[in-house]
Design a protein around this motif. Sequence first.
Motif, PDB file in Angstrom:
ATOM      1  N   ALA B  28       3.860  -1.334  10.192  1.00 24.35           N
ATOM      2  CA  ALA B  28       5.301  -2.476   9.364  1.00 24.35           C
ATOM      3  C   ALA B  28       5.148  -3.487  10.043  1.00 24.35           C
ATOM      4  CB  ALA B  28       6.667  -1.220  10.168  1.00 24.35           C
ATOM      5  N   LYS B  33       5.396  -1.371   4.146  1.00 20.18           N
ATOM      6  CA  LYS B  33       6.846  -0.482   4.092  1.00 20.18           C
ATOM      7  C   LYS B  33       6.344   1.007   4.800  1.00 20.18           C
ATOM      8  CE  LYS B  33      11.007   0.589   1.584  1.00 20.18           C
ATOM      9  NZ  LYS B  33      11.799   0.584   1.340  1.00 20.18           N
ATOM     10  N   THR B  82      10.743  -2.996   8.252  1.00 18.96           N
ATOM     11  CA  THR B  82       9.913  -2.551   7.268  1.00 18.96           C
ATOM     12  C   THR B  82       9.793  -1.258   7.724  1.00 18.96           C
ATOM     13  OG1 THR B  82       8.395  -3.237   7.934  1.00 18.96           O
ATOM     14  CG2 THR B  82       8.985  -4.158   5.583  1.00 18.96           C
ATOM     15  N   PHE B 113       7.326   3.777  -0.078  1.00 20.03           N
ATOM     16  CA  PHE B 113       6.150   3.132   0.701  1.00 20.03           C
ATOM     17  C   PHE B 113       4.750   3.166   0.550  1.00 20.03           C
ATOM     18  CE2 PHE B 113      10.414   5.103   2.264  1.00 20.03           C
ATOM     19  CZ  PHE B 113      10.847   4.083   3.588  1.00 20.03           C
TER      20      PHE B 113
END
Lengths: 85, 269
Positions: B28, B33, B82, B113
């Motif tokens: 992240a 993400k 994120t 994601f």
Amino acid sequence: MSFLDYFRSRKNTGSANVAKERLQIIVAHERGKRDQPDYLPELQRELVAVIRKYVQIDDDQVQVEVDRNDDCSVLELNVTLPERR
Amino acid sequence: MARIIVVTSGKGGVGKTTTSASISTGLARRGHKTVVIDFDVGLRNLDLIMNCERRVVYDFVNVIQGDASLNQALIRDKRVDTLYILPASQTREKEALTKEGVEKVINELSETFDYIVCDSPAGIEHGALMALYYADEAIVVTNPEVSSVRDSDRILGILQSKSRRAEMGQDPVKEHLLLTRYNPDRVEKGEMLSVADVEEILAIPLLGVIPESQVVLNASNQGTPVILEDQSDAGQAYDDAVARLLGEEREHRFMSSQKKGFFARMFKG
């Protein structure tokens, strides 16, 4: 680390190599079983039951394995019979 | 499409949750993400390691059963924006994780994601099988110790036969070895299996070696993923592992003991 350990540590006296050897054996053994068909334990139990009608043997005296080659599979059955008296 | 990574081991206590927290945080903070899902229904702990235990309102099972939406259940990390956490349920039975339910949640997460990290429970029961079923890649966390290595081999067999990729006849799950709690001093004394020993036995590519370190316990005490301890050896080792996961070449570090001088060896413990 004590004075004596200083010299001892130069030699490979530890237990790691024992661990490695034991792991290599058990892992190879378990990998061999991994590819076996699902019915094998049941087949082994029934075979033991049949053989016991005639000869008294223990569970671990029967080994059942399947060897797979490209075009055929071989069912290998190994029975250790007790010594004759 | 998200990359789905399971963190698994078979054996308990080897560092799966520590690894899940650090790998997901590492992905992240490189801008990907990322969501990390706790599959340990009934024994939730990822929330503690990630320091969000007091922010859990809804959980994974609530989402599967339709009692909450994903957005209601996802917890956004306070350090890395994120990063999201989907906590496990603390009260329900493990069987609440159905294959269909897990698939629904993973598909929905896949839409938004880049990475889905699945923190597996120990063992080879239902929860562990669900955690690995949809995986594209697996990080197999292993300690240099006989029972852990054997259990890792067992889990590799399960990945190769029980995962969705195996059942569908697709490319196999990509396997990575992460050796944790590594103590180079003891390896040099011949008391502990070496990296090379474990690689030879398990025969899968090495993602990283995390040295045994007091920093790991300190970090979990505080709810900080250890990868954020930038100055520590364990933190840097996790950062290397994340870089390798993303395809970077990084030399392995922390695999040999700090060379002590003659007098230090003689007189220090």
